[in-house]
Design an enzyme around this catalytic site. Structure first.
Site, PDB file in Angstrom:
ATOM      1  N   GLY A  11       0.827  -1.200   0.000  1.00  0.00           N
ATOM      2  CA  GLY A  11       0.000   0.000   0.000  1.00  0.00           C
ATOM      3  C   GLY A  11       0.862   1.250   0.000  1.00  0.00           C
ATOM      4  CB  ALA A  12      -0.074   4.818  -0.162  1.00  0.00           C
ATOM      5  CB  SER A  17      10.155   2.758  -2.447  1.00  0.00           C
ATOM      6  OG  SER A  17       9.085   2.925  -3.333  1.00  0.00           O
ATOM      7  CB  THR A  35       7.272   5.268 -13.719  1.00  0.00           C
ATOM      8  OG1 THR A  35       6.702   4.955 -12.450  1.00  0.00           O
ATOM      9  CG2 THR A  35       8.152   4.123 -14.200  1.00  0.00           C
ATOM     10  CG  HIS A  52      11.595   7.947  -3.276  1.00  0.00           C
ATOM     11  ND1 HIS A  52      11.468   6.641  -3.651  1.00  0.00           N
ATOM     12  CD2 HIS A  52      10.480   8.251  -2.585  1.00  0.00           C
ATOM     13  CE1 HIS A  52      10.316   6.168  -3.199  1.00  0.00           C
ATOM     14  NE2 HIS A  52       9.693   7.128  -2.551  1.00  0.00           N
ATOM     15  NE  ARG A  56      17.399   6.883  -6.535  1.00  0.00           N
ATOM     16  CZ  ARG A  56      16.351   7.679  -6.718  1.00  0.00           C
ATOM     17  NH1 ARG A  56      15.190   7.396  -6.171  1.00  0.00           N
ATOM     18  NH2 ARG A  56      16.462   8.762  -7.457  1.00  0.00           N
TER      19      ARG A  56
END
Length: 186
Positions: A11-12, A17, A35, A52, A56
């Site tokens: 879910g959200a 991720s 995307t 995000h 990384r």
């Protein structure tokens, strides 16, 4: 033998991720395929994207694209691929096809969207790259109030099933906890 294809559903804000990034943490070169596109004027979205990026490793490359079939077919780039996410990819496809409009849906947009989903699932099935895709599990929540919302949910559910079918591993993330739906090699 093809390198493993992994689908991570959740879910959200479930942690899907983060889990995908953890699975590739030992690779210095990863192609992170975003995307999401850009949302001019949406400060909340910009902050989410920035968070995000900050998570990384600096050595990872980022491609902002919805041309997933081409990424999966690229045999010249040996780096593992992390696609985040299929739900946002489908949103972009539905935008391109005008699939949110009821009349357009029944006048060819449904077929156009399904062709794109089929092409993505086929590319996923034959890729020689190690790839992890993140997608939202939208079938466990409230039934959408609009026809467009229901068609998105249904289409994403079918896409998730096709990708899961062709994956060596499927994980479900709930509240940051990982459940193995399809273990590697099954």
């Amino acid at each position: 033998m093809a390198l493993p294809r992994t689908l991570i559903l959740g879910g959200a804000r479930s942690g899907k991720s983060t889990r995908a990034e953890q699975l590739l943490a030992d690779h210095s070169d990863v192609l992170y395929v975003a995307t999401s596109g850009r949302r001019d004027g949406d400060q909340d979205w910009a902050r989410r994207v920035e968070l995000h990026r900050e998570r990384r490793p600096a050595s990872w490359r980022t491609a902002e694209t919805c041309a997933l079939e081409a990424v999966l077919a690229d045999r010249a780039d040996p780096a593992p691929v992390l696609i985040d996410c299929l739900a946002l990819w489908l949103t972009a496809v539905m935008d391109e096809c005008g699939a949110w409009d009821d009349d357009a849906w029944y006048d060819g947009a449904e077929t156009a969207v399904q062709r794109r989903c089929d092409a993505l699932a086929a590319a996923w099935r034959v890729t020689g790259r190690q790839v992890i895709a993140v997608s939202n599990e939208v079938g466990m929540g409230v039934v959408p109030a609009t026809a467009a919302g229901r068609r998105f949910r249904d289409t994403l559910g079918r896409l998730n099933m096709a990708v899961a079918d062709a994956s060596e591993q499927v994980l479900l993330v709930v509240a940051g906890q990982v459940l193995t739906v399809k273990p590697t090699g099954v």
